[in-house]
Structure formats: C-alpha cells, structure tokens
Design a protein around this motif. Structure first.
Motif, short mmCIF file in Angstrom:
data_model
loop_
_atom_site.label_atom_id
_atom_site.label_comp_id
_atom_site.label_asym_id
_atom_site.label_seq_id
_atom_site.Cartn_x
_atom_site.Cartn_y
_atom_site.Cartn_z
N ALA A 85 41.72 87.40 62.05
CA ALA A 85 41.36 88.11 60.82
C ALA A 85 40.93 89.54 61.14
O ALA A 85 40.70 89.89 62.30
N ALA A 86 40.81 90.35 60.11
CA ALA A 86 40.42 91.75 60.29
C ALA A 86 39.06 91.89 60.97
O ALA A 86 38.82 92.86 61.68
N ASP A 87 38.17 90.91 60.77
CA ASP A 87 36.85 90.97 61.38
C ASP A 87 36.84 90.42 62.81
O ASP A 87 35.79 90.33 63.45
N GLY A 88 38.01 90.04 63.34
CA GLY A 88 38.13 89.56 64.70
C GLY A 88 38.01 88.06 64.87
O GLY A 88 38.22 87.54 65.95
N LYS A 89 37.69 87.35 63.80
CA LYS A 89 37.58 85.90 63.90
C LYS A 89 38.96 85.29 64.01
O LYS A 89 39.89 85.69 63.32
N ARG A 90 39.05 84.29 64.89
CA ARG A 90 40.32 83.58 65.09
C ARG A 90 40.30 82.26 64.34
O ARG A 90 39.27 81.64 64.17
N SER A 91 41.47 81.85 63.90
CA SER A 91 41.60 80.53 63.29
C SER A 91 42.89 79.90 63.75
O SER A 91 43.86 80.58 64.09
N LEU A 92 42.88 78.58 63.78
CA LEU A 92 44.06 77.81 64.13
C LEU A 92 44.47 77.06 62.87
O LEU A 92 43.71 76.28 62.32
N VAL A 93 45.68 77.34 62.41
CA VAL A 93 46.19 76.72 61.20
C VAL A 93 47.34 75.81 61.58
O VAL A 93 48.24 76.20 62.33
N GLU A 94 47.31 74.58 61.08
CA GLU A 94 48.40 73.65 61.30
C GLU A 94 49.16 73.47 60.00
O GLU A 94 48.56 73.23 58.94
N VAL A 95 50.48 73.60 60.08
CA VAL A 95 51.34 73.51 58.90
C VAL A 95 52.38 72.42 59.15
O VAL A 95 53.03 72.41 60.20
N ASP A 96 52.51 71.52 58.20
CA ASP A 96 53.57 70.51 58.26
C ASP A 96 54.90 71.26 58.24
O ASP A 96 55.24 71.91 57.24
N ALA A 97 55.65 71.19 59.33
CA ALA A 97 56.88 71.97 59.45
C ALA A 97 57.97 71.49 58.50
O ALA A 97 58.85 72.26 58.14
N GLY A 98 57.90 70.25 58.06
CA GLY A 98 58.89 69.73 57.13
C GLY A 98 58.58 70.08 55.70
O GLY A 98 59.44 70.54 54.95
N ALA A 99 57.33 69.88 55.31
CA ALA A 99 56.93 70.13 53.92
C ALA A 99 56.46 71.56 53.69
O ALA A 99 56.48 72.04 52.56
N GLY A 100 56.01 72.22 54.75
CA GLY A 100 55.52 73.59 54.61
C GLY A 100 54.09 73.68 54.10
O GLY A 100 53.66 74.76 53.71
N THR A 101 53.36 72.58 54.11
CA THR A 101 51.99 72.59 53.59
C THR A 101 50.98 72.68 54.71
O THR A 101 51.14 72.09 55.78
N ILE A 102 49.91 73.45 54.45
CA ILE A 102 48.81 73.55 55.40
C ILE A 102 48.01 72.25 55.33
O ILE A 102 47.62 71.83 54.25
N PHE A 103 47.81 71.61 56.47
CA PHE A 103 46.98 70.42 56.43
C PHE A 103 45.79 70.52 57.35
O PHE A 103 44.95 69.65 57.39
N HIS A 104 45.67 71.62 58.06
CA HIS A 104 44.50 71.80 58.92
C HIS A 104 44.27 73.28 59.13
O HIS A 104 45.16 74.00 59.53
N ASP A 105 43.09 73.72 58.85
CA ASP A 105 42.71 75.12 59.04
C ASP A 105 41.35 75.11 59.72
O ASP A 105 40.34 74.77 59.13
N GLN A 106 41.35 75.44 60.99
CA GLN A 106 40.12 75.43 61.77
C GLN A 106 39.74 76.84 62.15
O GLN A 106 40.41 77.47 62.94
N GLY A 107 38.69 77.35 61.53
CA GLY A 107 38.21 78.68 61.85
C GLY A 107 37.48 78.68 63.18
O GLY A 107 36.87 77.70 63.56
N ARG A 108 37.57 79.78 63.91
CA ARG A 108 36.86 79.95 65.18
C ARG A 108 36.22 81.32 65.20
O ARG A 108 36.57 82.20 64.46
N ASP A 109 35.31 81.48 66.13
CA ASP A 109 34.70 82.82 66.33
C ASP A 109 35.43 83.57 67.39
O ASP A 109 36.04 83.08 68.23
#
Length: 109
Positions: A85-109
């Motif tokens: 992100a613009a503030d430098g925070k990292r996140s790991l996003v998991e997206v179902d590659a078949g459906a295209g839906t986000i099913f996991h969004d894990q924010g990190r510092d």
C-alpha cells in the motif's frame, strides 16, 4: 584450527552444495514452467486470465502488486498476490483463480 584449514573446509562444503543449488534452480530458474502451467490451465478453462484477476483486484485493493504466484491450495488453483500500500504496509491476497473471487486478505506490516 588454522585459518587455512577452515577456508579449505569451507570451500569443500560449498563445492558439495553447489550441484544441489544448481539442480533446484534449473527447474524453474526463469519461471517458464509456471507460465506454461498457467497458460494450459487458462486454455483449459480451469482458471481466469491473470490480467483480468489483477484488473478486478486493483479496483478492490489499493496498492502496488509486487508478486504473484499460482499455487494449488484448498483443492483449487489460487493466485497469491502480494500488495504494498501507499503507506508501506504489505498484504497477501488470495484469489480463487477459477472464480476470480478474493477469499483471503491478510494484511501485514
């Protein structure tokens, strides 16, 4: 132990380990295997195009995409996408590659 003996032993260990590192790196050193797998899965209709996934994701999660992996998890193909992100925070996003839906969004510092 003398310095000379330590250096010779260290070089010996490196010489023994080098073939293992080369073998591990040669399987996917340039990522061609991953691209081939992704292309075959997309052509077979199992996953959506990465360009479409990223386009949709950019509308939902702000930031710069810095890494993308296609993995098999939860009995489905998953795009694991790292975003900074613009503030430098990292996140790991998991997206179902078949459906295209986000099913996991894990924010990190």
């Amino acid at each position: 132990m003398s310095l000379r003996r330590a250096v010779v032993m260290g070089l010996g260990v490196l010489a023994l380990a080098m073939p293992l590192a080369v073998q591990a790196g040669s399987q996917d050193s340039d990522g061609d295997d991953d691209h081939d797998v992704a292309r075959d899965l997309h052509e077979g209709g199992e996953i959506r195009a990465l360009s479409q996934i990223l386009s949709d994701l950019r509308q939902q999660v702000p930031g710069d995409i810095v890494a993308v992996d296609l993995v098999r998890a939860h009995d489905k193909w998953v795009y694991r996408i790292q975003i900074v992100a613009a503030d430098g925070k990292r996140s790991l996003v998991e997206v179902d590659a078949g459906a295209g839906t986000i099913f996991h969004d894990q924010g990190r510092d």
